[in-house]
Design a protein around this motif. Sequence first.
Motif, PDB file in Angstrom:
ATOM      1  N   GLY A 171       0.822  -1.203   0.000  1.00 12.37           N
ATOM      2  CA  GLY A 171       0.000   0.000   0.000  1.00 12.37           C
ATOM      3  C   GLY A 171       0.855   1.251   0.000  1.00 12.37           C
ATOM      4  N   LYS A 172       1.907   1.242   0.805  1.00 10.32           N
ATOM      5  CA  LYS A 172       2.836   2.375   0.839  1.00 10.32           C
ATOM      6  C   LYS A 172       3.535   2.551  -0.503  1.00 10.32           C
ATOM      7  CE  LYS A 172       2.837   3.723   5.281  1.00 10.32           C
ATOM      8  NZ  LYS A 172       2.629   5.131   5.730  1.00 10.32           N
ATOM      9  N   ALA A 173       4.045   1.445  -1.032  1.00  5.70           N
ATOM     10  CA  ALA A 173       4.795   1.519  -2.291  1.00  5.70           C
ATOM     11  C   ALA A 173       3.925   2.024  -3.427  1.00  5.70           C
ATOM     12  CB  ALA A 173       5.374   0.145  -2.638  1.00  5.70           C
ATOM     13  N   MET A 174       2.698   1.493  -3.523  1.00  2.91           N
ATOM     14  CA  MET A 174       1.812   1.860  -4.625  1.00  2.91           C
ATOM     15  C   MET A 174       1.278   3.287  -4.491  1.00  2.91           C
ATOM     16  SD  MET A 174       1.697  -0.571  -6.799  1.00  2.91           S
ATOM     17  CE  MET A 174       2.544  -2.158  -6.774  1.00  2.91           C
ATOM     18  N   GLU A 196       4.529   6.346  -0.962  1.00  5.29           N
ATOM     19  CA  GLU A 196       4.808   6.795   0.394  1.00  5.29           C
ATOM     20  C   GLU A 196       6.016   6.032   0.925  1.00  5.29           C
ATOM     21  OE1 GLU A 196       1.402   6.458   2.916  1.00  5.29           O
ATOM     22  OE2 GLU A 196       0.020   7.124   1.349  1.00  5.29           O
ATOM     23  N   GLU A 197       6.820   6.706   1.711  1.00  2.16           N
ATOM     24  CA  GLU A 197       8.005   6.078   2.301  1.00  2.16           C
ATOM     25  C   GLU A 197       7.587   4.947   3.228  1.00  2.16           C
ATOM     26  OE1 GLU A 197      12.104   6.213   2.132  1.00  2.16           O
ATOM     27  OE2 GLU A 197      11.088   8.108   1.729  1.00  2.16           O
ATOM     28  N   GLY A 198       8.339   3.841   3.194  1.00  2.81           N
ATOM     29  CA  GLY A 198       8.047   2.712   4.069  1.00  2.81           C
ATOM     30  C   GLY A 198       8.935   1.540   3.738  1.00  2.81           C
ATOM     31  N   PRO A 199       8.820   0.454   4.494  1.00  2.93           N
ATOM     32  CA  PRO A 199       9.595  -0.752   4.189  1.00  2.93           C
ATOM     33  C   PRO A 199       9.264  -1.250   2.784  1.00  2.93           C
ATOM     34  CG  PRO A 199       8.519  -0.932   6.328  1.00  2.93           C
ATOM     35  CD  PRO A 199       7.937   0.272   5.657  1.00  2.93           C
ATOM     36  N   LEU A 200      10.268  -1.697   2.066  1.00  2.00           N
ATOM     37  CA  LEU A 200      10.058  -2.144   0.697  1.00  2.00           C
ATOM     38  C   LEU A 200       9.390  -3.513   0.670  1.00  2.00           C
ATOM     39  CD1 LEU A 200      13.501  -1.260  -0.944  1.00  2.00           C
ATOM     40  CD2 LEU A 200      11.406   0.122  -0.881  1.00  2.00           C
ATOM     41  N   PRO A 201       8.326  -3.674  -0.132  1.00  2.00           N
ATOM     42  CA  PRO A 201       7.786  -5.018  -0.360  1.00  2.00           C
ATOM     43  C   PRO A 201       8.730  -5.792  -1.268  1.00  2.00           C
ATOM     44  CG  PRO A 201       6.587  -3.409  -1.668  1.00  2.00           C
ATOM     45  CD  PRO A 201       7.558  -2.625  -0.827  1.00  2.00           C
ATOM     46  N   ASN A 252      10.861   7.748  -1.091  1.00  2.00           N
ATOM     47  CA  ASN A 252       9.492   8.252  -1.295  1.00  2.00           C
ATOM     48  C   ASN A 252       8.575   7.214  -1.937  1.00  2.00           C
ATOM     49  OD1 ASN A 252      10.199  10.852  -0.285  1.00  2.00           O
ATOM     50  ND2 ASN A 252      11.058  11.366  -2.292  1.00  2.00           N
ATOM     51  N   GLY A 253       8.834   5.941  -1.697  1.00  2.00           N
ATOM     52  CA  GLY A 253       7.958   4.880  -2.177  1.00  2.00           C
ATOM     53  C   GLY A 253       8.066   4.650  -3.673  1.00  2.00           C
ATOM     54  N   GLY A 254       7.108   3.891  -4.202  1.00  2.00           N
ATOM     55  CA  GLY A 254       7.093   3.638  -5.637  1.00  2.00           C
ATOM     56  C   GLY A 254       8.079   2.593  -6.101  1.00  2.00           C
ATOM     57  N   PHE A 255       8.527   1.708  -5.197  1.00  2.00           N
ATOM     58  CA  PHE A 255       9.497   0.679  -5.576  1.00  2.00           C
ATOM     59  C   PHE A 255       9.170  -0.634  -4.883  1.00  2.00           C
ATOM     60  CE2 PHE A 255      13.884  -1.243  -4.912  1.00  2.00           C
ATOM     61  CZ  PHE A 255      13.981  -1.736  -6.209  1.00  2.00           C
ATOM     62  N   VAL A 256       9.105  -1.702  -5.691  1.00  2.00           N
ATOM     63  CA  VAL A 256       8.952  -3.061  -5.180  1.00  2.00           C
ATOM     64  C   VAL A 256      10.257  -3.789  -5.451  1.00  2.00           C
ATOM     65  CG1 VAL A 256       7.693  -5.240  -5.387  1.00  2.00           C
ATOM     66  CG2 VAL A 256       6.475  -3.064  -5.629  1.00  2.00           C
ATOM     67  N   PHE A 257      10.851  -4.354  -4.411  1.00  2.00           N
ATOM     68  CA  PHE A 257      12.150  -4.998  -4.611  1.00  2.00           C
ATOM     69  C   PHE A 257      11.999  -6.348  -5.303  1.00  2.00           C
ATOM     70  CE2 PHE A 257      15.757  -7.641  -3.864  1.00  2.00           C
ATOM     71  CZ  PHE A 257      16.822  -6.772  -4.013  1.00  2.00           C
ATOM     72  N   SER A 258      12.709  -6.487  -6.380  1.00  2.00           N
ATOM     73  CA  SER A 258      12.969  -7.762  -7.029  1.00  2.00           C
ATOM     74  C   SER A 258      14.249  -7.557  -7.832  1.00  2.00           C
ATOM     75  CB  SER A 258      11.808  -8.184  -7.936  1.00  2.00           C
ATOM     76  OG  SER A 258      11.960  -9.544  -8.335  1.00  2.00           O
ATOM     77  N   SER A 259      14.744  -8.595  -8.434  1.00  2.00           N
ATOM     78  CA  SER A 259      15.971  -8.466  -9.206  1.00  2.00           C
ATOM     79  C   SER A 259      15.673  -7.953 -10.609  1.00  2.00           C
ATOM     80  CB  SER A 259      16.676  -9.823  -9.275  1.00  2.00           C
ATOM     81  OG  SER A 259      15.794 -10.816  -9.768  1.00  2.00           O
ATOM     82  N   ILE A 260      16.721  -7.700 -11.394  1.00  2.00           N
ATOM     83  CA  ILE A 260      16.541  -7.350 -12.801  1.00  2.00           C
ATOM     84  C   ILE A 260      16.244  -8.640 -13.540  1.00  2.00           C
ATOM     85  CG2 ILE A 260      17.601  -6.420 -14.884  1.00  2.00           C
ATOM     86  CD1 ILE A 260      19.342  -4.657 -13.166  1.00  2.00           C
ATOM     87  N   HIS A 261      14.984  -8.903 -13.785  1.00  2.00           N
ATOM     88  CA  HIS A 261      14.488 -10.128 -14.421  1.00  2.00           C
ATOM     89  C   HIS A 261      14.748 -11.340 -13.518  1.00  2.00           C
ATOM     90  CE1 HIS A 261      12.768 -12.423 -17.673  1.00  2.00           C
ATOM     91  NE2 HIS A 261      12.810 -11.399 -18.508  1.00  2.00           N
ATOM     92  N   ASN A 262      14.522 -12.550 -14.063  1.00  2.00           N
ATOM     93  CA  ASN A 262      14.594 -13.772 -13.272  1.00  2.00           C
ATOM     94  C   ASN A 262      16.012 -14.053 -12.784  1.00  2.00           C
ATOM     95  OD1 ASN A 262      11.834 -14.414 -13.741  1.00  2.00           O
ATOM     96  ND2 ASN A 262      12.355 -15.247 -15.746  1.00  2.00           N
ATOM     97  N   VAL A 263      16.103 -14.672 -11.608  1.00  2.00           N
ATOM     98  CA  VAL A 263      17.389 -15.131 -11.089  1.00  2.00           C
ATOM     99  C   VAL A 263      17.831 -16.324 -11.927  1.00  2.00           C
ATOM    100  CG1 VAL A 263      18.578 -16.136  -9.105  1.00  2.00           C
ATOM    101  CG2 VAL A 263      16.887 -14.291  -8.769  1.00  2.00           C
ATOM    102  N   GLN A 264      19.035 -16.237 -12.458  1.00  2.00           N
ATOM    103  CA  GLN A 264      19.509 -17.228 -13.412  1.00  2.00           C
ATOM    104  C   GLN A 264      20.033 -18.500 -12.741  1.00  2.00           C
ATOM    105  OE1 GLN A 264      19.165 -16.688 -16.973  1.00  2.00           O
ATOM    106  NE2 GLN A 264      17.784 -15.311 -15.873  1.00  2.00           N
ATOM    107  N   ALA A 265      20.137 -19.551 -13.537  1.00  2.00           N
ATOM    108  CA  ALA A 265      20.563 -20.865 -13.046  1.00  2.00           C
ATOM    109  C   ALA A 265      21.934 -20.794 -12.392  1.00  2.00           C
ATOM    110  CB  ALA A 265      20.601 -21.861 -14.207  1.00  2.00           C
ATOM    111  N   MET A 266      22.069 -21.577 -11.339  1.00  2.01           N
ATOM    112  CA  MET A 266      23.341 -21.764 -10.630  1.00  2.01           C
ATOM    113  C   MET A 266      23.878 -20.489  -9.969  1.00  2.01           C
ATOM    114  SD  MET A 266      23.586 -24.924 -10.977  1.00  2.01           S
ATOM    115  CE  MET A 266      22.907 -26.234 -11.997  1.00  2.01           C
TER     116      MET A 266
END
Length: 417
Positions: A8-11, A14-19, A384-398
Amino acid sequence: MNSLEKFGKAMSFEEGPLPVDFGANPVTGIHCSVVEGLRDYYGLEKHPVKIACPYQMLGIIEPDLKDAMGIDTESLWGPKNMFGTRQDDHWKEWKTWWGQTVLISGDLEISETKGEGFYAYAGGDTSYPPSGYMPDSSYFFDSTHRHKEVDEADMDWHDNVEEFQPVTDQTLDYYKSMVSAKDSGKWLAGNFGGTALGDVSMVPASMLKDPKGIRGVEEWYMATMLYPEYIHKVFEYQAEMAIENLKKIHKALGDQVQSIYVCGADFGTQIAPICSPDTYRELHMPHHKTINNWIHENTNWKTFKHSCGAVEPFIESFIEGGFDILNPVQWTATGMERETLKKKYSKRIVFWGGGVDTQGTLPFGTPEEVEKEVLETCSILGKNGGFVFSSIHNVQAMTPVKNMVAMIEAVKKYNKG
């Protein structure tokens, strides 16, 4: 703060813990080899990893691993995979060439040719040529070249929409049963299919036994310039069918789904756009806007656009076309500097992904380098929010598990302040 509150914060910018998201979408997944390694690291129950997407060999991230990693998302994928076989409750073991035993769709047929690799068959039907090929030095499948020469004098756009069909009652029942089994405290991402406009991973139609029309990647890109009216007809049909299906899906699920994966077509290479921004605005954006407008007018779903590479010239059009979310921020590509994007598009589109480089630092760096990069990216994109943590595309093999753990711990460190 629970997962939905973080989102909710990210979308809301608003500042807050990153999802945190891994596995909710087909572009935020983790290769099955790494999923197995993470399960071992955290001391979780040992069993073969189920494959969420055999095309990319992404592993299903089960609830116990989500808890260990601090993942805030749930995924709602369709009952069929990229090869057109059901994998809702029918699984079988398959041993990969790298020695990992995984669980794949019970109907998926994979054959091996010594010295070449593995072949997968659309609908599990071996009486047709294979639609997927994994060399015995690769960790995922590619589409095979099954396309026939197109006769310019006898082109019919209907041939390119065979795979886009009305959603069935059986599929709607499947979605309802899956939603009822999900953790209602997490963000639920819908991946219903049927809304991909020009996604070249879908053009070869690996789920069809005998696809017709323009099905070669090179031919498809050339067709966007040579036969724009043909492409418009295809996109118009897809958009109309998509909206009819989304009406039924929303009626069945309501707003229990929080976001929907609308389009995964890439518009950037590592160094430049694939096409001009004008081409996107003329050929793609009107149809994206049609789909997104219906979603925004009739649901509370957020719309998710995936596009790798150097796509900064398109972001303004993505926003105008109605996308709420852009995935990923491939800040390693030309013109995609994190500080510039955050300053230019802050509070206008949510950045989902980009937390760490999956081509360089995560697979090949040290844990210390991973931590540094994650903390730096979070401090820039998370402000200031607006960020969901994930990597740049899929995590690669190995990818080394120690680096994955360093990434996870760095996000937790950032969220603790």
